[in-house]
Motif scaffolding. Structure first.
Motif, PDB file in Angstrom:
ATOM      1  N   PHE A  19       0.831  -1.210   0.000  1.00  0.00           N
ATOM      2  CA  PHE A  19       0.000   0.000   0.000  1.00  0.00           C
ATOM      3  C   PHE A  19       0.866   1.261   0.000  1.00  0.00           C
ATOM      4  O   PHE A  19       0.630   2.197  -0.781  1.00  0.00           O
ATOM      5  CB  PHE A  19      -0.935  -0.007   1.221  1.00  0.00           C
ATOM      6  N   ILE A  20       1.887   1.306   0.859  1.00  0.00           N
ATOM      7  CA  ILE A  20       2.768   2.486   0.941  1.00  0.00           C
ATOM      8  C   ILE A  20       3.494   2.701  -0.387  1.00  0.00           C
ATOM      9  O   ILE A  20       3.619   3.827  -0.874  1.00  0.00           O
ATOM     10  CB  ILE A  20       3.780   2.336   2.104  1.00  0.00           C
ATOM     11  N   THR A  21       3.967   1.602  -0.972  1.00  0.00           N
ATOM     12  CA  THR A  21       4.657   1.675  -2.268  1.00  0.00           C
ATOM     13  C   THR A  21       3.762   2.321  -3.328  1.00  0.00           C
ATOM     14  O   THR A  21       4.198   3.213  -4.061  1.00  0.00           O
ATOM     15  CB  THR A  21       5.065   0.254  -2.725  1.00  0.00           C
ATOM     16  N   GLU A  22       2.523   1.850  -3.407  1.00  0.00           N
ATOM     17  CA  GLU A  22       1.602   2.361  -4.432  1.00  0.00           C
ATOM     18  C   GLU A  22       1.173   3.802  -4.141  1.00  0.00           C
ATOM     19  O   GLU A  22       1.060   4.628  -5.050  1.00  0.00           O
ATOM     20  CB  GLU A  22       0.369   1.450  -4.518  1.00  0.00           C
ATOM     21  N   LYS A  23       0.964   4.111  -2.869  1.00  0.00           N
ATOM     22  CA  LYS A  23       0.470   5.439  -2.483  1.00  0.00           C
ATOM     23  C   LYS A  23       1.543   6.515  -2.661  1.00  0.00           C
ATOM     24  O   LYS A  23       1.269   7.619  -3.129  1.00  0.00           O
ATOM     25  CB  LYS A  23       0.012   5.379  -1.015  1.00  0.00           C
ATOM     26  N   TYR A  24       2.777   6.200  -2.268  1.00  0.00           N
ATOM     27  CA  TYR A  24       3.832   7.219  -2.244  1.00  0.00           C
ATOM     28  C   TYR A  24       4.916   7.013  -3.308  1.00  0.00           C
ATOM     29  O   TYR A  24       5.876   7.773  -3.368  1.00  0.00           O
ATOM     30  CB  TYR A  24       4.469   7.284  -0.850  1.00  0.00           C
ATOM     31  N   ASN A  25       4.738   5.975  -4.121  1.00  0.00           N
ATOM     32  CA  ASN A  25       5.657   5.717  -5.236  1.00  0.00           C
ATOM     33  C   ASN A  25       7.116   5.588  -4.789  1.00  0.00           C
ATOM     34  O   ASN A  25       8.016   6.207  -5.356  1.00  0.00           O
ATOM     35  CB  ASN A  25       5.520   6.825  -6.294  1.00  0.00           C
ATOM     36  N   ILE A  26       7.313   4.807  -3.734  1.00  0.00           N
ATOM     37  CA  ILE A  26       8.680   4.486  -3.304  1.00  0.00           C
ATOM     38  C   ILE A  26       8.804   2.956  -3.257  1.00  0.00           C
ATOM     39  O   ILE A  26       7.838   2.270  -2.930  1.00  0.00           O
ATOM     40  CB  ILE A  26       9.035   5.109  -1.929  1.00  0.00           C
ATOM     41  N   PRO A  27       9.966   2.412  -3.625  1.00  0.00           N
ATOM     42  CA  PRO A  27      10.088   0.955  -3.727  1.00  0.00           C
ATOM     43  C   PRO A  27      10.137   0.250  -2.378  1.00  0.00           C
ATOM     44  O   PRO A  27      10.665   0.793  -1.404  1.00  0.00           O
ATOM     45  CB  PRO A  27      11.414   0.760  -4.476  1.00  0.00           C
ATOM     46  N   LYS A  28       9.554  -0.948  -2.335  1.00  0.00           N
ATOM     47  CA  LYS A  28       9.658  -1.812  -1.149  1.00  0.00           C
ATOM     48  C   LYS A  28      10.807  -2.785  -1.391  1.00  0.00           C
ATOM     49  O   LYS A  28      10.819  -3.507  -2.379  1.00  0.00           O
ATOM     50  CB  LYS A  28       8.357  -2.573  -0.907  1.00  0.00           C
ATOM     51  N   ILE A  29      11.760  -2.769  -0.491  1.00  0.00           N
ATOM     52  CA  ILE A  29      12.968  -3.577  -0.653  1.00  0.00           C
ATOM     53  C   ILE A  29      12.982  -4.653   0.424  1.00  0.00           C
ATOM     54  O   ILE A  29      12.933  -4.348   1.625  1.00  0.00           O
ATOM     55  CB  ILE A  29      14.230  -2.693  -0.519  1.00  0.00           C
ATOM     56  N   SER A  30      13.021  -5.914   0.003  1.00  0.00           N
ATOM     57  CA  SER A  30      13.121  -7.009   0.974  1.00  0.00           C
ATOM     58  C   SER A  30      14.416  -7.773   0.721  1.00  0.00           C
ATOM     59  O   SER A  30      14.839  -7.924  -0.436  1.00  0.00           O
ATOM     60  CB  SER A  30      11.913  -7.937   0.888  1.00  0.00           C
ATOM     61  N   THR A  31      15.015  -8.239   1.795  1.00  0.00           N
ATOM     62  CA  THR A  31      16.291  -8.959   1.660  1.00  0.00           C
ATOM     63  C   THR A  31      16.109 -10.223   0.822  1.00  0.00           C
ATOM     64  O   THR A  31      16.970 -10.563   0.019  1.00  0.00           O
ATOM     65  CB  THR A  31      16.871  -9.315   3.043  1.00  0.00           C
ATOM     66  N   GLY A  32      14.965 -10.890   0.994  1.00  0.00           N
ATOM     67  CA  GLY A  32      14.701 -12.107   0.225  1.00  0.00           C
ATOM     68  C   GLY A  32      14.739 -11.844  -1.270  1.00  0.00           C
ATOM     69  O   GLY A  32      15.377 -12.578  -2.038  1.00  0.00           O
ATOM     70  N   ILE A  82      11.215   1.637   1.285  1.00  0.00           N
ATOM     71  CA  ILE A  82      10.723   0.871   2.437  1.00  0.00           C
ATOM     72  C   ILE A  82      11.633  -0.333   2.589  1.00  0.00           C
ATOM     73  O   ILE A  82      11.865  -1.067   1.620  1.00  0.00           O
ATOM     74  CB  ILE A  82       9.288   0.357   2.193  1.00  0.00           C
ATOM     75  N   LEU A  83      12.132  -0.559   3.787  1.00  0.00           N
ATOM     76  CA  LEU A  83      12.902  -1.765   4.083  1.00  0.00           C
ATOM     77  C   LEU A  83      11.991  -2.743   4.817  1.00  0.00           C
ATOM     78  O   LEU A  83      11.523  -2.452   5.914  1.00  0.00           O
ATOM     79  CB  LEU A  83      14.130  -1.444   4.933  1.00  0.00           C
ATOM     80  N   ASP A  84      11.727  -3.880   4.192  1.00  0.00           N
ATOM     81  CA  ASP A  84      10.824  -4.888   4.765  1.00  0.00           C
ATOM     82  C   ASP A  84      11.661  -6.095   5.188  1.00  0.00           C
ATOM     83  O   ASP A  84      12.231  -6.779   4.357  1.00  0.00           O
ATOM     84  CB  ASP A  84       9.787  -5.284   3.708  1.00  0.00           C
ATOM     85  N   GLY A  85      11.727  -6.327   6.501  1.00  0.00           N
ATOM     86  CA  GLY A  85      12.513  -7.466   6.996  1.00  0.00           C
ATOM     87  C   GLY A  85      13.990  -7.145   7.168  1.00  0.00           C
ATOM     88  O   GLY A  85      14.800  -8.043   7.368  1.00  0.00           O
ATOM     89  N   PHE A  86      14.333  -5.884   7.111  1.00  0.00           N
ATOM     90  CA  PHE A  86      15.709  -5.432   7.346  1.00  0.00           C
ATOM     91  C   PHE A  86      15.628  -4.094   8.065  1.00  0.00           C
ATOM     92  O   PHE A  86      14.835  -3.243   7.680  1.00  0.00           O
ATOM     93  CB  PHE A  86      16.458  -5.266   6.016  1.00  0.00           C
ATOM     94  N   PRO A  87      16.415  -3.888   9.129  1.00  0.00           N
ATOM     95  CA  PRO A  87      17.379  -4.815   9.733  1.00  0.00           C
ATOM     96  C   PRO A  87      16.707  -5.873  10.607  1.00  0.00           C
ATOM     97  O   PRO A  87      15.740  -5.589  11.289  1.00  0.00           O
ATOM     98  CB  PRO A  87      18.232  -3.885  10.597  1.00  0.00           C
ATOM     99  N   ARG A  88      17.287  -7.078  10.569  1.00  0.00           N
ATOM    100  CA  ARG A  88      16.794  -8.184  11.405  1.00  0.00           C
ATOM    101  C   ARG A  88      17.638  -8.335  12.656  1.00  0.00           C
ATOM    102  O   ARG A  88      17.225  -8.986  13.605  1.00  0.00           O
ATOM    103  CB  ARG A  88      16.843  -9.499  10.626  1.00  0.00           C
ATOM    104  N   THR A  89      18.854  -7.824  12.617  1.00  0.00           N
ATOM    105  CA  THR A  89      19.768  -7.974  13.757  1.00  0.00           C
ATOM    106  C   THR A  89      20.282  -6.601  14.174  1.00  0.00           C
ATOM    107  O   THR A  89      20.234  -5.639  13.386  1.00  0.00           O
ATOM    108  CB  THR A  89      20.981  -8.849  13.384  1.00  0.00           C
TER     109      THR A  89
END
Length: 217
Positions: A19-32, A82-89
């Motif tokens: 939702f945030i990606t689509e609303k604000y046009n910023i990429p969602k980045i996941s480590t996977g 957007i960082l999704d799942g990072f940082p994990r540690t």
């Protein structure tokens, strides 16, 4: 607008990240995603990652952090990410700070573990199409059969109760110190930190996030 999404599996952060990606046009980045893309590209990192994964080992913090740093320097991140799942540690959190990678918001999604277990272990997948059902929240018309084809539904290994319990314990162990780190960063005014009640409906959570991020503009 640089955002970190924290939360155990099944808390809904993936849905809200989209939702945030689509609303604000910023990429969602996941480590996977980054690790998979690197393996597919067979670049220097990709070959190292593939060897590590084939040995059944975890990819090192350094490689993950370096890949994140490279990714956020791309053009599409100029207005944020957007960082999704990072940082994990805690080491990964320190890496961001030490490399002067500014974070504006940390959103922590909270859902009781009992409900997470129910959410994830109840999922059923139609393997051929990727259609997802849930035995309680979105059941198929006929038990364990895909609505369109009548083919069998499966439970992914990752979605089985024992696997979910293990992932939740691992999340708690790794991320507790990360949450505390960002709470302290909030106290000294470096970031804005918000807890999101993941039990609420998707629309309520969207409205809450909109209200939080609106103040950025």
């Amino acid at each position: 607008m640089r955002i970190i999404l924290l939360g155990a599996p099944g808390t809904g952060k993936g849905t809200q990240g989209k939702f945030i990606t689509e609303k604000y046009n910023i990429p969602k980045i996941s480590t996977g995603d980054i690790l998979r893309e690197s393996i597919y590209a067979q670049d220097t990192f990709g070959k190292m990652i593939q060897k590590t994964v084939e040995k059944g080992k975890l990819v090192s913090d350094k490689i993950v952090c370096d890949l994140i740093k490279i990714r956020i320097q791309k053009k599409d991140c100029i207005n944020g990410f957007i960082l999704d799942g990072f940082p994990r540690t805690i080491e990964q959190a320190h890496y961001l700070s030490n490399n002067k990678i500014k974070i504006d918001y940390v959103l922590e999604f909270i859902v009781p573990y009992k409900l997470i277990l129910e959410r994830i272990s109840g999922r059923r997948i139609h393997l051929q199409s990727g259609r997802i059902y849930h035995i309680k929240f979105h059941p198929p018309k006929i038990e364990n059969q895909d609505d369109l084809t009548g083919e069998s539904l499966i439970t992914r290994e990752d979605d089985k109760k024992e696997s979910v319990e293990k992932r939740l314990k691992e999340y708690e162990k790794l991320t507790h110190s990360v949450v505390n780190y960002y709470k302290n960063q909030k106290k000294i005014g470096n970031i804005k930190f918000f807890k999101i009640n993941g039990i609420n409906s998707s629309s309520i959570i969207k409205n809450q996030i909109e209200g939080i991020l609106k103040k950025h503009f």
